[in-house]
Motif scaffolding. Sequence first.
Motif, PDB file in Angstrom:
ATOM      1  N   GLN A 246       5.356  22.707  -7.844  1.00  0.00           N
ATOM      2  CA  GLN A 246       4.802  21.869  -6.895  1.00  0.00           C
ATOM      3  C   GLN A 246       3.026  22.062  -7.128  1.00  0.00           C
ATOM      4  OE1 GLN A 246       6.274  23.687  -3.201  1.00  0.00           O
ATOM      5  NE2 GLN A 246       7.696  22.293  -3.214  1.00  0.00           N
ATOM      6  N   LEU A 247       2.513  23.241  -7.555  1.00  0.00           N
ATOM      7  CA  LEU A 247       1.467  23.523  -7.916  1.00  0.00           C
ATOM      8  C   LEU A 247       0.708  23.085  -9.069  1.00  0.00           C
ATOM      9  CD1 LEU A 247       1.257  26.979  -6.298  1.00  0.00           C
ATOM     10  CD2 LEU A 247       0.356  25.177  -5.325  1.00  0.00           C
ATOM     11  N   LEU A 248       1.773  22.869 -10.185  1.00  0.00           N
ATOM     12  CA  LEU A 248       1.223  22.545 -11.249  1.00  0.00           C
ATOM     13  C   LEU A 248       0.992  20.922 -11.634  1.00  0.00           C
ATOM     14  CD1 LEU A 248       3.095  24.964 -13.829  1.00  0.00           C
ATOM     15  CD2 LEU A 248       0.632  25.284 -12.914  1.00  0.00           C
ATOM     16  N   VAL A 249       1.786  20.354 -10.599  1.00  0.00           N
ATOM     17  CA  VAL A 249       1.829  18.801 -10.526  1.00  0.00           C
ATOM     18  C   VAL A 249       0.191  18.370 -10.631  1.00  0.00           C
ATOM     19  CG1 VAL A 249       2.105  16.540  -9.461  1.00  0.00           C
ATOM     20  CG2 VAL A 249       4.094  18.203  -9.925  1.00  0.00           C
ATOM     21  N   GLY A 250      -0.222  17.669 -11.236  1.00  0.00           N
ATOM     22  CA  GLY A 250      -1.585  17.044 -11.126  1.00  0.00           C
ATOM     23  C   GLY A 250      -2.643  17.622 -12.161  1.00  0.00           C
ATOM     24  N   ILE A 251      -2.500  19.127 -12.648  1.00  0.00           N
ATOM     25  CA  ILE A 251      -3.088  19.789 -13.367  1.00  0.00           C
ATOM     26  C   ILE A 251      -3.058  19.150 -14.834  1.00  0.00           C
ATOM     27  CG2 ILE A 251      -3.732  21.971 -14.510  1.00  0.00           C
ATOM     28  CD1 ILE A 251      -2.619  23.405 -12.007  1.00  0.00           C
ATOM     29  N   PRO A 252      -4.261  18.577 -15.358  1.00  0.00           N
ATOM     30  CA  PRO A 252      -3.969  18.105 -16.533  1.00  0.00           C
ATOM     31  C   PRO A 252      -3.782  18.877 -17.592  1.00  0.00           C
ATOM     32  CG  PRO A 252      -6.178  17.380 -15.432  1.00  0.00           C
ATOM     33  CD  PRO A 252      -5.554  18.442 -14.733  1.00  0.00           C
ATOM     34  N   GLY A 253      -3.012  18.274 -18.712  1.00  0.00           N
ATOM     35  CA  GLY A 253      -2.462  19.325 -19.694  1.00  0.00           C
ATOM     36  C   GLY A 253      -1.289  20.429 -19.520  1.00  0.00           C
ATOM     37  N   ILE A 254      -0.651  19.983 -18.427  1.00  0.00           N
ATOM     38  CA  ILE A 254       0.331  20.913 -18.009  1.00  0.00           C
ATOM     39  C   ILE A 254       1.465  19.919 -17.349  1.00  0.00           C
ATOM     40  CG2 ILE A 254       1.358  22.955 -16.591  1.00  0.00           C
ATOM     41  CD1 ILE A 254      -1.337  24.203 -16.782  1.00  0.00           C
ATOM     42  N   ARG A 255       2.499  19.969 -17.992  1.00  0.00           N
ATOM     43  CA  ARG A 255       3.693  19.288 -17.194  1.00  0.00           C
ATOM     44  C   ARG A 255       4.883  20.150 -16.731  1.00  0.00           C
ATOM     45  NH1 ARG A 255       0.789  16.206 -16.867  1.00  0.00           N
ATOM     46  NH2 ARG A 255       0.577  14.326 -17.738  1.00  0.00           N
ATOM     47  N   PRO A 256       5.087  20.378 -15.474  1.00  0.00           N
ATOM     48  CA  PRO A 256       6.372  21.115 -14.847  1.00  0.00           C
ATOM     49  C   PRO A 256       7.520  20.559 -15.848  1.00  0.00           C
ATOM     50  CG  PRO A 256       4.957  20.396 -13.414  1.00  0.00           C
ATOM     51  CD  PRO A 256       4.457  19.481 -14.534  1.00  0.00           C
ATOM     52  N   PRO A 257       8.629  21.518 -16.147  1.00  0.00           N
ATOM     53  CA  PRO A 257       9.818  21.109 -16.403  1.00  0.00           C
ATOM     54  C   PRO A 257      10.629  20.461 -15.665  1.00  0.00           C
ATOM     55  CG  PRO A 257       9.949  23.382 -16.122  1.00  0.00           C
ATOM     56  CD  PRO A 257       8.537  23.073 -15.949  1.00  0.00           C
ATOM     57  N   VAL A 258      11.292  19.544 -16.016  1.00  0.00           N
ATOM     58  CA  VAL A 258      12.176  18.573 -15.403  1.00  0.00           C
ATOM     59  C   VAL A 258      13.389  19.344 -14.676  1.00  0.00           C
ATOM     60  CG1 VAL A 258      13.481  16.377 -15.368  1.00  0.00           C
ATOM     61  CG2 VAL A 258      11.690  16.511 -16.943  1.00  0.00           C
ATOM     62  N   ARG A 259      13.693  19.270 -13.637  1.00  0.00           N
ATOM     63  CA  ARG A 259      14.684  19.739 -12.807  1.00  0.00           C
ATOM     64  C   ARG A 259      15.756  18.638 -12.629  1.00  0.00           C
ATOM     65  NH1 ARG A 259      15.015  23.760  -7.716  1.00  0.00           N
ATOM     66  NH2 ARG A 259      17.137  24.248  -7.818  1.00  0.00           N
TER      67      ARG A 259
END
Length: 154
Positions: A12-25
């Motif tokens: 939830q917190l990493l969504v929208g931070i450029p350069g970082i993609r949370p893993p797909v669940r």
Amino acid sequence: MSGRRTTTCWTQLLVGIPGIRPPVRRPYMDQLGYYSYQPLYVPEELGGLSAELFVRAAVAEGVPLSRPRSAPLHCQPVFRDPGWHSGTFGPPVGKGAGYRHYRADEFPGSLRYVERALRLPVHSTDIRGHVEHWAKGLAKVAAQADTLRPHDSG
């Protein structure tokens, strides 16, 4: 906070931070990590800033960020070496045992993932406050990519 809640919080917190993609669940997955949470680093979104400099800058901000230290599962000796066997966890495996051994190039997607993966902690205790603080540190580093890039040697 359980490990599952920690990984959900990270996502939830990493969504929208450029350069970082949370893993797909996927719906059938129990949780995204037991020992570490591994989002993907997307250097193209930060003007090509190297993962090494991104990690160093995040660590300087107090974020316990690192790169994965393990090779993908299919590259581990138990899955690659026909002579490897284990009497500890079951019958011996190896040549003639009907056990499938993999070449490193059989799962190129796995290799690409590990090349771009970052590593963040997962805990079984309540660390939401820490995760929120660390996510702010990651956002700060991403926002400073233009300032960091001239110092990039990677």
